[in-house]
Scaffold this motif. Sequence first.
Motif, PDB file in Angstrom:
ATOM      1  N   ALA A 211       0.874  -1.232   0.057  1.00  0.00           N
ATOM      2  CA  ALA A 211      -0.116  -0.117  -0.059  1.00  0.00           C
ATOM      3  C   ALA A 211       0.913   1.374   0.036  1.00  0.00           C
ATOM      4  CB  ALA A 211      -0.856  -0.089   1.213  1.00  0.00           C
ATOM      5  N   HIS A 212       1.970   1.171   0.583  1.00  0.00           N
ATOM      6  CA  HIS A 212       2.990   2.334   0.395  1.00  0.00           C
ATOM      7  C   HIS A 212       4.333   1.765  -0.238  1.00  0.00           C
ATOM      8  CE1 HIS A 212       0.052   2.832   3.899  1.00  0.00           C
ATOM      9  NE2 HIS A 212       0.193   4.159   3.790  1.00  0.00           N
ATOM     10  N   LYS A 213       4.496   1.896  -1.462  1.00  0.00           N
ATOM     11  CA  LYS A 213       5.393   1.298  -2.173  1.00  0.00           C
ATOM     12  C   LYS A 213       6.691   1.987  -2.216  1.00  0.00           C
ATOM     13  CE  LYS A 213       2.198  -1.174  -5.468  1.00  0.00           C
ATOM     14  NZ  LYS A 213       1.808  -1.310  -6.698  1.00  0.00           N
ATOM     15  N   PHE A 214       7.775   1.640  -2.426  1.00  0.00           N
ATOM     16  CA  PHE A 214       9.036   2.077  -2.486  1.00  0.00           C
ATOM     17  C   PHE A 214       9.319   2.625  -3.902  1.00  0.00           C
ATOM     18  CE2 PHE A 214      14.072   1.659  -2.626  1.00  0.00           C
ATOM     19  CZ  PHE A 214      13.999   2.988  -1.679  1.00  0.00           C
ATOM     20  N   ASN A 215       8.496   3.671  -4.198  1.00  0.00           N
ATOM     21  CA  ASN A 215       8.565   4.105  -5.528  1.00  0.00           C
ATOM     22  C   ASN A 215       9.596   5.161  -5.912  1.00  0.00           C
ATOM     23  OD1 ASN A 215       7.416   6.538  -4.283  1.00  0.00           O
ATOM     24  ND2 ASN A 215       5.555   5.919  -4.848  1.00  0.00           N
TER      25      ASN A 215
END
Length: 479
Positions: free
Chosen positions: A74-78
Amino acid sequence: MGFSLLEANNKGNTISCSDTTLGADTMFYQKDDFIGYQHIQHFVPKFKPFNSAIASVIISATRVATQNAGYDYAHKFNREAMRKTTIFLPQNSLGEIDFVFIQNFVRELERERLRELEAYLKTTGLDNYELTAAEEEALHNYRYLNWKEFNVKKLFGLSTRGKRLKSEDRIPGTLPFVTAGEANTGISAFIGNPVTVFAANTTTIDMFGSAKYRNYIYGADDHVAVVHTEKLSQHAAIFVASACHKAAHTGIFDYGNNFYAKDADELNIMLPSSDGKSPDYAIMEQLIAAVQKIVIADVAKYTALNLEATQQVIESQKENLVFPKNPIPIHSNYQPGRIPLYTLRAACSYHEDGEVPEIEGWVDASGNGFTPDPKRHFAIYAKGNSMQPKIQDGDICVFEWYRAGSREGEIVLNQIREHDPVFEGPYTIKKYHSVKKQYEDGSWEHEKIQLIPLNKDYDVIELDSENRYRTIGIFKCVL
């Protein structure tokens, strides 16, 4: 993921990272040009040179920085998260990234791992890869063996299996826990749970029919059948494991049709038999021992060659590194802890005319295991590669003025009458060794003196008279 004939869209000698997974776990060094799909982020360094050693430290630092950052699906390492990530790297005295240290540190780790592999081969006897006469004969006669079908249950008794242990219930520990799968030979975790422990020298067959030999104690889940070959010799047990794999891993077992312990009991395997009645475990042992040596021969040779090659790479990289050495500050005045820095010629002329040579500057020598004394210690720039790996070209070396006493085994700064091609003059830094001639009256004299380089590519300087050289200083350290 694979190879393609399409043209690469990203350059190699860079770092890639997927933005669809947790943290920086999918950050890898890419040696070659590659094709990256839309979720692959491409890190191109803004500094040169860049290589796998530097990349490995940057990747490790990034993984450490992101491991507890709360990234999930839900909180990606983008890309945005990547831009905000701060990592810690070693720095030199000027506050710059210490790339020299990073490279040397990683290369030394590589050398250490190779030495560990070399030691493992020796302690396990695997460095001996010469085939015995019996092993050569076993290989030669392999095609003439008589084979017979045997039932696993009749040979080794009932197969057993472990119990299910969910991932969330696993307690971290040291016991390998075997589940179905090919990655890490099916070991999915190391646990501390009180589970059934299976003996070493046994064979596991997972739910897909894939058999693997285990030379260690382990736990297993309910999708793994254990064949009890522990009473066999190790090499014979390995042979049986291979036979089980060939009989079970045929493609008929999958998620809808699992291989269980009962299937292992019904499994028929082909083994060599001399009398047509019972398995010939002796010939199995000879065959596997021979095959193992053939494989280990390549590993042992690789290790020996790679140790030598790694050392050469380390040295060549030190020589060709374009990064400047960490600069040692040169001060214009004396303060406690500082010693004089001389030119080589000035240092070697110190005793000749009794005058104090001109000081190029002052360097701080504190923190090196001795108390710096400007009257006892001095520093010069080393020249050449004859004392690698201990002393590199351009290093600032600290010496203690030589007055008298033994020099045996010490690294010394000498002034000699011969021309040293390394220093391009009558000055040299070498390891001192002397051969003494003893007389009946207790007196002695130097019969031969050797000035020995640490780098084997350079020749030993031999002196037959103490009058042909003068020791200026005894080596203390490199700043």
